[in-house]
Design a protein around this motif. Structure first.
Motif, mmCIF file in Angstrom:
data_model
loop_
_atom_site.group_PDB
_atom_site.id
_atom_site.type_symbol
_atom_site.label_atom_id
_atom_site.label_comp_id
_atom_site.label_asym_id
_atom_site.label_seq_id
_atom_site.Cartn_x
_atom_site.Cartn_y
_atom_site.Cartn_z
ATOM 1 N N ASP A 122 56.545 64.425 2.094
ATOM 2 C CA ASP A 122 55.455 63.669 2.868
ATOM 3 C C ASP A 122 56.067 62.470 2.844
ATOM 4 O OD1 ASP A 122 54.096 65.915 3.780
ATOM 5 O OD2 ASP A 122 52.560 65.654 2.043
ATOM 6 N N LYS A 124 55.454 58.506 3.197
ATOM 7 C CA LYS A 124 54.267 57.390 2.637
ATOM 8 C C LYS A 124 54.592 56.068 3.427
ATOM 9 C CE LYS A 124 52.382 60.400 -0.271
ATOM 10 N NZ LYS A 124 51.193 61.313 0.013
ATOM 11 N N SER A 197 43.806 54.681 8.739
ATOM 12 C CA SER A 197 44.538 55.443 7.723
ATOM 13 C C SER A 197 45.952 55.179 7.849
ATOM 14 C CB SER A 197 44.085 56.929 8.144
ATOM 15 O OG SER A 197 45.046 57.798 7.092
ATOM 16 N N ASN A 198 46.519 55.219 6.675
ATOM 17 C CA ASN A 198 47.964 55.055 6.519
ATOM 18 C C ASN A 198 48.792 56.331 6.693
ATOM 19 O OD1 ASN A 198 47.451 55.953 4.101
ATOM 20 N ND2 ASN A 198 48.578 54.544 3.075
ATOM 21 N N LYS A 199 48.164 57.531 6.945
ATOM 22 C CA LYS A 199 48.823 58.745 7.017
ATOM 23 C C LYS A 199 49.439 59.012 8.174
ATOM 24 C CE LYS A 199 45.489 60.928 3.653
ATOM 25 N NZ LYS A 199 44.345 61.906 3.485
ATOM 26 N N PRO A 218 51.914 56.517 11.252
ATOM 27 C CA PRO A 218 50.470 56.448 11.326
ATOM 28 C C PRO A 218 49.878 55.782 12.721
ATOM 29 C CG PRO A 218 51.323 55.299 9.249
ATOM 30 C CD PRO A 218 52.434 55.734 10.008
#
Length: 551
Positions: A122, A124, A197-199, A218
């Motif tokens: 994933d 980041k 959110s930083n996702k 994001p």
């Protein structure tokens, strides 16, 4: 002996060449002011009259980026930033078949972010241009707006762009025409407890008929009311979708409203809404006929709406008492000890570089002017030619150094400030002559400066190079010593100006009706030490000039 003499001659020749080269380079700086004589370096530190200036509502339509959220600052107070945008069709006049049914409808607006590392497959990310408590939440509601935003202003004969201002919150809120569209009740992070959110996202897309996963950075991703978009897009009269001129009048736009989420401190992000989209994924009937026999199948289609129409940033400020008092009581005679500089509907600093002492002066030839109107005394001294050589001084370097008053405890200090010609609402010559460019809004014009810096003692300061501005004042004795303005900036490369709803007047009678656009975008503020006599000398705002006199 002969070898020793030879080496002495060689050494002397090298020394002469070295000093001639150095002298040539030295005199190139400011060479338009002085000849090739030798000089003695002099350093002057001149007091600067500086005071606070309140900024009233300002035009905030069609900004390059916009704040959204709630930002709480220990010095300046609370800023609530709402946003309105028109919505347009990515492809006009779409054909919508029978029995359309929406599978999903969502809005997506990318954040400013940067990839940091990969963990177990994933990606980041770290969000950029986001302010406030990392745990902060806001209540976010998205509504359909019934306010029609014109392109041109009828009061100007449709010759100028229609302006919308930061204080028009009630005008837009009074024309909301829907319930909350981001009404996914089982997920409060979509509305009542929204977080930036930083996702990243993994979207399913079809490429050549094959379903694949597409990784996205994001973004704000909000699920919207399917029934509302069914009724108002898929089942609306086809004429409403015929062109974007018609569609903008029909659907108008979206209103993004922020509120406190319980006791949460809130958070605010800078966003490029024009990169945002609304995606309507739906299925409809497709009827095919084979050998006279009709077959109905369901096919997947989509309609995309872009957020690229007119926009306006709406701001509500609740000021802290000390900040509010400072803005309403500036000392324009002796200057303020603390200078409040804040973006948006905020505050700026006015600078007068030279004292207004009117005791004596000198004309361009060094003759004393008694009982005449003349330029400020300190500037006269710099302009006065040497009575023996008839030469002017040469300005090697001139800077303004602003020390940050960290005792005030501002929550977040802006990365950059911008100094400009306030009298004429334009850039100073050093901004234009900088010559250095950056790849983004943060790192351009590094010679001109204005970046937040930290000295060896741990004190924060901003330094701005105004060498060419001072050279011009000294050399051109008929030039005007203009007032300068200091604001925070969101983009140092943006020198555009936006109109104030109410103008203000400088001490010399000049009426100011514009402020830098990049300051309107920035929600942050900083307190700087002024030039008032109560400020400790090492913190005091001063003009530092390094110059040389002809011998």
């Amino acid at each position: 002996m002969r070898n020793t003499s030879f080496f002495k001659i060689i050494l002397l020749a090298i020394t002469v060449v070295f000093f001639v080269s150095c002298d040539k380079d030295f005199n190139t700086i400011g060479g338009d002011l002085i000849g090739d004589e030798h000089f003695g370096l002099v350093h002057d530190s001149i007091n600067v009259l500086s005071y606070n200036q309140k900024l009233d509502p300002v035009a905030s339509n069609n900004l390059p980026v916009n704040p959204l959220g709630i930002y709480e600052d220990d010095v300046f107070g609370t800023t609530e930033a709402n946003f309105v945008t028109q919505v347009v069709l990515a492809s006009v006049n779409p054909t919508i078949g029978a029995n359309p049914e929406i599978d999903s409808v969502y809005i997506s607006i990318p954040y400013f972010s940067k990839f940091t590392y990969t963990e177990t497959g994933d990606k980041k990310y770290e969000l950029d241009s986001i302010f406030g408590n990392p745990e902060g939440k806001i209540k976010l509601s998205v509504y359909r707006s019934g306010y029609f935003m014109r392109d041109l202003d009828p009061l100007t004969g449709f010759l100028e762009t229609q302006k919308y201002y930061t204080d028009q919150v009630s005008a837009f809120e009074n024309l909301i025409v829907s319930d909350r569209l981001n009404n996914k009740d089982d997920d409060p992070s979509q509305n009542d407890q929204f977080v930036f959110s930083n996702k990243g996202f993994k979207d399913s897309v079809y490429v050549n008929g094959v379903k694949t996963l597409q990784l996205k950075d994001p973004e704000m991703r909000l699920m919207l009311d399917k029934a509302y978009f069914t009724d108002n897009i898929l089942k609306t009269a086809s004429g409403n979708l015929a062109s974007n001129d018609v569609f903008k009048n029909y659907f108008r736009g979206l209103y993004f409203k922020v509120e406190k989420s319980g006791a949460s401190p809130g958070r605010l992000a800078m966003m490029d809404f024009k990169k945002g989209t609304i995606t309507i994924n739906y299925k409809e009937d497709l009827v095919t006929t084979t050998n006279g026999q009709s077959t109905t199948t369901r096919v997947a289609k989509s309609i995309v709406l872009n957020l690229t129409g007119n926009t306006v940033s709406l701001l509500t400020n609740t000021k802290k008492p000390a900040y509010d008092t400072a803005l309403n009581n500036p000392n324009k005679t002796l200057g303020d000890s603390q200078l409040y500089v804040k973006g948006g509907e905020g505050a700026m600093t006015v600078l007068d570089l030279f004292d207004k002492t009117d005791v004596k002066g000198y004309d361009a030839n060094g003759n004393e002017t008694v009982g005449m109107n003349h330029i400020p005394d300190q500037l006269d001294e710099l302009r006065r030619k040497d009575p023996v050589t008839g030469k002017s001084i040469m300005i090697n370097e001139a800077n303004l150094v602003f020390h940050v008053d960290t005792t005030m405890g501002a929550t977040k200090i802006p990365n950059r400030i911008y100094l400009y010609d306030l009298t004429n609402s334009t850039t100073i010559v050093d901004y234009l002559y900088d010559g250095t460019t950056g790849t983004n809004a943060k790192n351009g014009l590094l010679i001109y400066g204005g970046n937040l810096r930290k000295n060896t003692a741990g004190d924060y300061f901003y330094k701005i190079n105004i060498t060419n501005h001072i050279r011009s004042l000294v050399k051109n004795t008929d030039s005007t010593n203009v007032k300068l303005g200091v604001v925070v900036t969101e983009n140092i490369n943006n020198s555009a100006m936006n109109k104030l709803r109410s103008s203000f007047t400088l001490t010399d009678g000049k009426v100011i009706s514009k402020v830098p656009q990049a300051a309107v975008m920035n929600p942050l503020g900083v307190v700087l030490y002024g030039g008032n006599s109560s400020v400790p000398d090492k913190k005091k705002l001063k003009l530092q000039i390094y110059y040389t006199k002809p011998n």
